[in-house]
Write a protein that holds these residues in place. Sequence first.
Motif, PDB file in Angstrom:
ATOM      1  N   MET A  76      27.486  43.538  45.820  1.00 23.41           N
ATOM      2  CA  MET A  76      28.396  42.420  45.520  1.00 23.41           C
ATOM      3  C   MET A  76      29.856  42.854  45.592  1.00 23.41           C
ATOM      4  O   MET A  76      30.708  42.115  46.098  1.00 23.41           O
ATOM      5  N   ILE A  77      30.140  44.062  45.115  1.00 24.13           N
ATOM      6  CA  ILE A  77      31.521  44.565  45.194  1.00 24.13           C
ATOM      7  C   ILE A  77      31.907  44.791  46.647  1.00 24.13           C
ATOM      8  O   ILE A  77      33.019  44.450  47.067  1.00 24.13           O
TER       9      ILE A  77
ATOM     10  N   TYR B 177      30.700  43.222  49.192  1.00 23.78           N
ATOM     11  CA  TYR B 177      30.818  41.907  49.832  1.00 23.78           C
ATOM     12  C   TYR B 177      32.150  41.249  49.480  1.00 23.78           C
ATOM     13  O   TYR B 177      32.768  40.605  50.319  1.00 23.78           O
ATOM     14  N   LYS B 178      32.599  41.431  48.233  1.00 28.03           N
ATOM     15  CA  LYS B 178      33.851  40.814  47.799  1.00 28.03           C
ATOM     16  C   LYS B 178      35.070  41.522  48.386  1.00 28.03           C
ATOM     17  O   LYS B 178      36.068  40.889  48.688  1.00 28.03           O
ATOM     18  N   TYR B 179      34.998  42.831  48.535  1.00 25.82           N
ATOM     19  CA  TYR B 179      36.122  43.615  49.047  1.00 25.82           C
ATOM     20  C   TYR B 179      35.708  44.382  50.303  1.00 25.82           C
ATOM     21  O   TYR B 179      35.584  45.614  50.282  1.00 25.82           O
ATOM     22  N   PRO B 180      35.532  43.689  51.436  1.00 19.86           N
ATOM     23  CA  PRO B 180      35.079  44.400  52.651  1.00 19.86           C
ATOM     24  C   PRO B 180      36.134  45.327  53.234  1.00 19.86           C
ATOM     25  O   PRO B 180      35.800  46.245  53.987  1.00 19.86           O
TER      26      PRO B 180
END
Length: 127
Positions: A85-86, A88-91
Amino acid sequence: MDNMIKSAMRWLLYLLSACLILWAVFPELKSVALGLAAGFAVSAMNAFLLKRRVGMIAEAAIQEGAKKKGMGFGNRIASVLLLAMIAYKYPDILNMPAALIGSMVMPFLLLAAAIVHTLKENSSGKG
């Protein structure tokens, strides 16, 4: 078991240092290097959680009246999901494929350490 985990952790630290060098030398690969490093950290944490869980099950087998405690697998999956999730949020900071690959490294390192430990034990001339 402790010798195998120590050996696997040593190799994981070598891989983490390689990620640090990769991060410092190649600026275009910073997200990949950081993703691998984060995955390695999650993989190490999951290995220690699994080691603790196996120890708890061994103690429960010794004591007949001990109850089983749950959430061993759930904690390990939740840590990998949090990493995903991290990423995905900060690619731009964490590379998702690198983070997921890094989170699967420790079981292979443990397997390699177990094979080396078994080969050393069998070739020592004892038995």
